[in-house]
Every structure is written in structure tokens, then in C-alpha cells.
Design a protein around this motif. Sequence first.
Motif, short mmCIF file in Angstrom:
data_model
loop_
_atom_site.label_atom_id
_atom_site.label_comp_id
_atom_site.label_asym_id
_atom_site.label_seq_id
_atom_site.Cartn_x
_atom_site.Cartn_y
_atom_site.Cartn_z
N VAL A 78 2.97 17.40 -20.71
CA VAL A 78 3.09 16.37 -21.74
C VAL A 78 1.72 15.97 -22.28
O VAL A 78 1.57 15.65 -23.46
N GLY A 79 0.71 15.99 -21.41
CA GLY A 79 -0.63 15.66 -21.86
C GLY A 79 -0.91 14.18 -21.94
O GLY A 79 -1.62 13.71 -22.82
N ILE A 80 -0.33 13.41 -21.01
CA ILE A 80 -0.61 11.98 -20.93
C ILE A 80 -1.03 11.66 -19.51
O ILE A 80 -0.62 12.34 -18.56
N ARG A 81 -1.85 10.64 -19.37
CA ARG A 81 -2.39 10.29 -18.05
C ARG A 81 -1.29 9.79 -17.12
O ARG A 81 -0.54 8.87 -17.46
N PRO A 82 -1.17 10.36 -15.91
CA PRO A 82 -0.23 9.83 -14.91
C PRO A 82 -0.91 8.77 -14.05
O PRO A 82 -2.08 8.91 -13.68
N LEU A 83 -0.18 7.73 -13.74
CA LEU A 83 -0.65 6.70 -12.82
C LEU A 83 0.41 6.59 -11.72
O LEU A 83 1.54 6.21 -11.99
N LEU A 84 0.03 6.95 -10.49
CA LEU A 84 1.01 7.05 -9.42
C LEU A 84 0.98 5.83 -8.50
O LEU A 84 -0.09 5.39 -8.07
N HIS A 85 2.16 5.31 -8.19
CA HIS A 85 2.27 4.28 -7.16
C HIS A 85 2.15 4.97 -5.80
O HIS A 85 2.67 6.07 -5.60
N VAL A 86 1.50 4.30 -4.88
CA VAL A 86 1.38 4.78 -3.50
C VAL A 86 1.85 3.66 -2.59
O VAL A 86 1.26 2.58 -2.56
N THR A 87 2.94 3.91 -1.86
CA THR A 87 3.50 2.87 -1.00
C THR A 87 2.96 2.97 0.42
O THR A 87 2.68 4.06 0.92
N CYS A 88 2.82 1.80 1.06
CA CYS A 88 2.41 1.77 2.47
C CYS A 88 3.58 2.04 3.41
O CYS A 88 3.38 2.21 4.61
N ARG A 89 4.79 2.08 2.87
CA ARG A 89 6.01 2.13 3.69
C ARG A 89 6.26 3.49 4.34
O ARG A 89 6.72 3.56 5.49
N ASP A 90 5.97 4.59 3.63
CA ASP A 90 6.55 5.88 4.02
C ASP A 90 5.62 6.83 4.76
O ASP A 90 6.08 7.86 5.26
N ARG A 91 4.33 6.54 4.83
CA ARG A 91 3.40 7.52 5.41
C ARG A 91 2.51 6.84 6.45
O ARG A 91 2.01 5.74 6.22
N ASN A 92 2.28 7.56 7.55
CA ASN A 92 1.30 7.05 8.50
C ASN A 92 -0.10 7.37 7.98
O ASN A 92 -0.28 7.98 6.92
N LEU A 93 -1.12 6.96 8.72
CA LEU A 93 -2.49 7.12 8.24
C LEU A 93 -2.86 8.57 7.98
O LEU A 93 -3.58 8.88 7.03
N ILE A 94 -2.37 9.47 8.82
CA ILE A 94 -2.66 10.90 8.63
C ILE A 94 -2.11 11.36 7.29
O ILE A 94 -2.81 11.98 6.48
N ALA A 95 -0.84 11.03 7.06
CA ALA A 95 -0.20 11.45 5.81
C ALA A 95 -0.80 10.75 4.60
O ALA A 95 -0.91 11.35 3.52
N GLN A 96 -1.22 9.48 4.76
CA GLN A 96 -1.81 8.77 3.63
C GLN A 96 -3.10 9.43 3.17
O GLN A 96 -3.33 9.64 1.97
N GLN A 97 -3.98 9.78 4.13
CA GLN A 97 -5.23 10.41 3.72
C GLN A 97 -4.96 11.79 3.13
O GLN A 97 -5.55 12.17 2.12
N SER A 98 -4.05 12.53 3.74
CA SER A 98 -3.70 13.85 3.21
C SER A 98 -3.16 13.73 1.79
O SER A 98 -3.50 14.53 0.90
N HIS A 99 -2.32 12.72 1.57
CA HIS A 99 -1.73 12.46 0.26
C HIS A 99 -2.82 12.21 -0.78
O HIS A 99 -2.83 12.80 -1.87
N MET A 100 -3.77 11.34 -0.45
CA MET A 100 -4.83 11.00 -1.39
C MET A 100 -5.75 12.20 -1.64
O MET A 100 -6.19 12.42 -2.78
N MET A 101 -6.02 12.97 -0.61
CA MET A 101 -6.84 14.17 -0.81
C MET A 101 -6.14 15.17 -1.72
O MET A 101 -6.77 15.84 -2.54
N GLY A 102 -4.80 15.24 -1.59
CA GLY A 102 -4.04 16.11 -2.46
C GLY A 102 -4.08 15.66 -3.90
O GLY A 102 -4.20 16.48 -4.82
N LEU A 103 -4.00 14.33 -4.14
CA LEU A 103 -4.11 13.82 -5.50
C LEU A 103 -5.48 14.16 -6.09
O LEU A 103 -5.59 14.54 -7.27
N TYR A 104 -6.52 14.03 -5.28
CA TYR A 104 -7.86 14.40 -5.73
C TYR A 104 -7.91 15.87 -6.15
O TYR A 104 -8.45 16.21 -7.21
#
Length: 304
Positions: A78-104
Motif C-alpha cells: 500500500v505504501g503507507i507507514r504502519p504503526l503497530l500496537h505491542v501488548t504486554c499481555r501475550d509475550r514473555n520477555l524473551i518473546a518481547q525482545q525477539s518481537h522487537m528485533m524482528g520489527l527492526y
Amino acid sequence: MKQGSDPPKLRTLPEMVQEQTTIIVELDPPRDLDYSPFLEGAIALKEAGADAVTMADNSLAMTRISNVAMGTLVRERVGIRPLLHVTCRDRNLIAQQSHMMGLYALGIDHVLIVTGDPPRYGDLPGAAPVFDTTSSEMIRMIKKLNEGISFSGRPLKACTTFTVGAAFNPNTRHLNKSVERLEKKIAAGADYAMSQPLFCHQQIELVAQATQYLAIPIFIGIMPLTSYRNAEFLHNQVPGIRLSDDVLARMARFQGEDARKQGLEIAMELVDTVYRSFKGIYLITPFMRYEMTAELTRYLKSKR
């Protein structure tokens, strides 16, 4: 541009809002596997003039297609900026850091950190919530990633460039307490805030007065109503949302398409009030009726 030079860096949303009214529109990822209507909606919002499309992270604890997948498709197709919500509910710390590294790695650099609705509200009420971190702690750790430091303190050989948003709920009895919670998120490193939808002109004015000293921009949430039943559900069942008696009474007088027109009219009136005090607008699309938020986006663009 000279050959071999870096492409121009896009302004962040907090930078954009310093110069002009900036419009973020929420479009929920689908609950089934047909995502074509979602992409059609994203295209309509881009054509209407939205500055970013934001995607919740299984809002109300309802299972949806990953917003990472939808955000990537929105950016690439589409060519428009995505802004993603990240919830504290669903991921432990390992998954949260992995998630953010993947977004990067994917080049997605705008996020909104939210606590997340309890699983009992969703379609899998037996799911175990995680909540390894609070939203303030998560904001602080993501800003450490921007310094090239992992959640555990290990150097990462590169730095992320996340622009981090904080959720702000003014729909409480004690607005000052909500502002104090937002101050803590700002102290943790939040670059901007996005509010729950507001449905009262006086409340918008009170929020403007209560937050005018804050150093970050606030995107005020506006959500067009589709029916009286929709209004009642939001008022009685959705945590953090309250509707005024006037709005409930107005929606009760209409049905069908007339109700949707009334909901859009109410939203435009609220947008006018927001526009007087805030340059950041956060439009929330109800039930994939993106034509409603596209119309609101065009209305806002005409006021710039």
C-alpha cells in the motif's frame, strides 16, 4: 540525489505533528484468513490522506492475523507507514525482545505499547496472560534497544530506531491520575501518546487543559459510532470507554444507514473540538467500515 547516498529519512509522527495536523487511522487486522478487505481499507485510507495506519495487537483479546504480517503488507503493497500496537499481555520477555528485533529487521519503527485487555474478554478466555512487564517498563526497555542494549543488558552490535508511543486513557473519574500515569510513561521514554476514544466535547477540553504542559504530542482518539447498539456496547462493555448521555440519546433516535450518518456527524463535531487544541488525531475504524474513517480523514485534510 547523488548516487550511493542514503535515501532521505522520513519524519517521525511526533516530528510531523509539530508542523501540521497529523492523522493516524486504526484498522484492525482480520479475525479470519481473508485479508483482502483489510488491504482495500488501507488503500482507501491512504488515498484519503491518512499519515499512518495503526494496527492493534489482538485487541479485546480476540485472535486476529498478526499485526506484524499486516503491517508489512501495508508498507510494501500500500505504501503507507504502519504503526503497530505491542501488548504486554501475550509475550514473555524473551518473546518481547525477539518481537522487537524482528520489527527492526522488517524496517517497522513506530510502535504503541499497551497493557492489553485480559483474556477473559476474548475468544479464548482460558488463555494464560503473561504480563512480564508493565507498559512503562516495556517502553524503557525498547528505548534501550535504541541504544543498542538488549533487555538483559547485552550489546547488540547495532541500534534500533523505534519511535515509541504510550496509551493514554482519559476516560476515568480522576483525570489527574491518568495524566500522572502518562507522566511515568514519558519519563520511561515515550515519544508520543494515543488516547482512548473520547465522545464528549467538555471532556476533550478538560484533557487539553490537563495535558498542555506535557512535552510530547497527544493523538486524541475519535471513533465514529455505527448504531445505538454499538454505542451501548462501547459504553457498558469496553474497558476505558465512556459515552456522554447526549451521544447515547442521539444514536438511540436512528437505525441502519441513518444511524451511521449520525455517528459520522457526531465524530465530525468531536473532531472540530479536538482540532482547536490538538494537532494529533487518532481515528478508530469501527467494524472495518473504513469508508467512515476515510470520510473523517478527508474532512480533516480539508481543514489543514
